[in-house]
Design a protein around this motif. Structure first.
Motif, PDB file in Angstrom:
ATOM      1  N   ALA A  92      -8.031   8.242  -2.082  1.00 49.85           N
ATOM      2  CA  ALA A  92      -6.954   8.445  -3.055  1.00 49.85           C
ATOM      3  C   ALA A  92      -5.614   7.917  -2.549  1.00 49.85           C
ATOM      4  N   PHE A  93      -5.463   7.789  -1.233  1.00 51.48           N
ATOM      5  CA  PHE A  93      -4.213   7.310  -0.657  1.00 51.48           C
ATOM      6  C   PHE A  93      -4.200   5.794  -0.434  1.00 51.48           C
ATOM      7  N   VAL A  94      -5.307   5.127  -0.706  1.00 53.82           N
ATOM      8  CA  VAL A  94      -5.379   3.684  -0.463  1.00 53.82           C
ATOM      9  C   VAL A  94      -4.336   2.901  -1.252  1.00 53.82           C
ATOM     10  N   PRO A  95      -4.122   3.174  -2.560  1.00 54.18           N
ATOM     11  CA  PRO A  95      -3.072   2.426  -3.276  1.00 54.18           C
ATOM     12  C   PRO A  95      -1.696   2.582  -2.633  1.00 54.18           C
ATOM     13  N   LEU A  96      -1.407   3.772  -2.131  1.00 54.27           N
ATOM     14  CA  LEU A  96      -0.122   4.002  -1.476  1.00 54.27           C
ATOM     15  C   LEU A  96      -0.046   3.222  -0.156  1.00 54.27           C
ATOM     16  N   ILE A  97      -1.131   3.228   0.600  1.00 54.54           N
ATOM     17  CA  ILE A  97      -1.162   2.468   1.854  1.00 54.54           C
ATOM     18  C   ILE A  97      -0.985   0.980   1.579  1.00 54.54           C
ATOM     19  N   ASP A  98      -1.692   0.463   0.568  1.00 51.49           N
ATOM     20  CA  ASP A  98      -1.591  -0.961   0.240  1.00 51.49           C
ATOM     21  C   ASP A  98      -0.207  -1.344  -0.273  1.00 51.49           C
ATOM     22  N   LYS A  99       0.480  -0.394  -0.888  1.00 49.98           N
ATOM     23  CA  LYS A  99       1.808  -0.690  -1.420  1.00 49.98           C
ATOM     24  C   LYS A  99       2.823  -0.905  -0.313  1.00 49.98           C
ATOM     25  N   TYR A 100       2.738  -0.100   0.728  1.00 50.00           N
ATOM     26  CA  TYR A 100       3.755  -0.151   1.776  1.00 50.00           C
ATOM     27  C   TYR A 100       3.317  -0.929   3.014  1.00 50.00           C
ATOM     28  N   ILE A 101       2.024  -1.160   3.157  1.00 47.77           N
ATOM     29  CA  ILE A 101       1.533  -1.937   4.299  1.00 47.77           C
ATOM     30  C   ILE A 101       0.723  -3.105   3.755  1.00 47.77           C
ATOM     31  N   LYS A 102       1.351  -4.243   3.669  1.00 48.62           N
ATOM     32  CA  LYS A 102       0.729  -5.408   3.067  1.00 48.62           C
ATOM     33  C   LYS A 102       0.413  -6.452   4.135  1.00 48.62           C
ATOM     34  N   PRO A 103      -0.706  -7.155   3.956  1.00 51.65           N
ATOM     35  CA  PRO A 103      -1.023  -8.220   4.918  1.00 51.65           C
ATOM     36  C   PRO A 103      -0.016  -9.352   4.820  1.00 51.65           C
ATOM     37  N   LYS A 104       0.198 -10.044   5.919  1.00 50.96           N
ATOM     38  CA  LYS A 104       1.152 -11.149   5.940  1.00 50.96           C
ATOM     39  C   LYS A 104       0.660 -12.289   5.064  1.00 50.96           C
TER      40      LYS A 104
END
Length: 333
Positions: free
Chosen positions: A311-323
């Protein structure tokens, strides 16, 4: 003068495909399947076949008659869901309960969100948790591993190592007092313990992990973060009070930690896109697993921990993005 063909990126194909990676995961699951059949015999065969066929059938029916689209049951994803569901349930579970679990896994956990690549939660875990809540007695009656038993329902059941520890706490005993009732670390690693088919042998799961790393189907970040964080946090608890809390190797080798860390937490559509995000995701799973095992009501917590972190994956992807490819580093002004 030659004509240039303009097309959207990416311009270089790696040779990978969804189908190729899915069947790679299936191959990685074969060692665990072999050991489960050796330990549980006919029960493992019946449960696995029922789960796989049911998942493929429900995906076909939903796509053909409800979604009115071409079926994709041969891409391997439904087979993986069936295998993982079978690996998370007792090998003597009644067939009708397995079918219900397959329906929930595919119908609710996967197809209700749009199918492969769109599901935010691991489908097999959705089915497993639903069955655990709906059929708690059947889902916590674990057959004892015995070389090639040929009975499906008439088997001897017993507590898992984690259940023995949890029962000791409930009875006011020190967990360390029941360590003699638990298989040795060697036996736990080789699969000589009670539990579901897929969580039996750490060695089989690690063989699958090595294969997937070699084929570059997954990276090491999530499995290492999950297993490492469980080891570290249970080690801290054991260091604080060695009489009250079990050693870290017990937690690492018991239950479905290896299975969850390697095959379910790494699900493409329900895990972070970046490597740094994968580390955070894995650490969160490890911490929640320890919290549920040690302080919660259930003896095992890996399934709930993965679903919560999904459930927290969208939040993680929002703030930690691959270069981004070709991105220039920021220059301080």
């Amino acid at each position: 003068m030659s004509t240039l063909t303009i097309s959207p990126s990416p311009h270089v194909h790696s040779g990978d495909s969804v189908k190729k990676n899915m069947y790679g995961v299936i191959l990685a699951l074969i060692p665990a399947l072999i050991i489960s059949v050796y330990n549980f015999g006919l029960g493992a065969i019946v449960v696995t076949a029922t789960a796989v066929v049911s998942c493929m059938l429900f995906e076909h029916l939903i796509q053909k008659f409800l979604l009115k689209q071409e079926t994709t049951i041969w891409d391997g994803s439904a087979m993986i869901t069936g295998l993982l569901l079978a690996f998370n349930i007792p090998s003597n579970l009644p067939i009708f309960i397995i079918i219900i679990g397959a329906l929930i896994s595919i119908g609710v956990g996967k197809m209700s969100f749009g199918g492969l690549g769109n599901n935010p939660f691991n489908p097999a875990l959705v089915g497993r948790v639903f069955l655990l809540i709906s059929y708690p007695v059947q889902m916590t009656s674990w057959p004892i591993a015995k070389a090639l038993p040929f009975s499906y329902t008439d088997v001897t059941t017993g507590a898992t190592p984690l259940s023995v520890m949890k029962e000791a706490l409930a009875n006011g005993e020190l967990p360390t007092n029941v360590l003699h009732e638990i298989p040795s670390y060697r036996d736990l690693f080789l699969g000589l313990q009670g539990g579901s088919a897929g969580e039996m042998a750490g060695i089989a799961i690690l063989l699958g992990l090595g294969f997937m790393l070699f084929r570059k189907i997954i990276t090491w970040h999530i499995p290492t973060a999950v297993i490492g964080s469980v080891f570290i946090f249970t080690g801290l608890l054991h260091w604080i009070n060695p009489l009250m809390y079990a050693p870290p190797m017990f937690h690492v080798l018991s239950g479905g930690l290896f299975l969850g860390a390697v095959f379910m937490a790494t699900d493409y559509s329900s895990s972070p896109m970046s490597k740094k995000g994968g580390l955070i995701f894995g650490i969160g799973i490890g911490v929640l697993t320890v919290a549920i095992r040690v302080f919660g009501a259930y003896p095992e917590g890996i399934s709930f921990a993965i679903l919560i972190m999904n459930a927290f994956v969208p939040l993680i992807d929002k703030y930690i993005k691959p270069k981004r490819f070709g991105e220039k580093p920021a220059v301080a002004k």
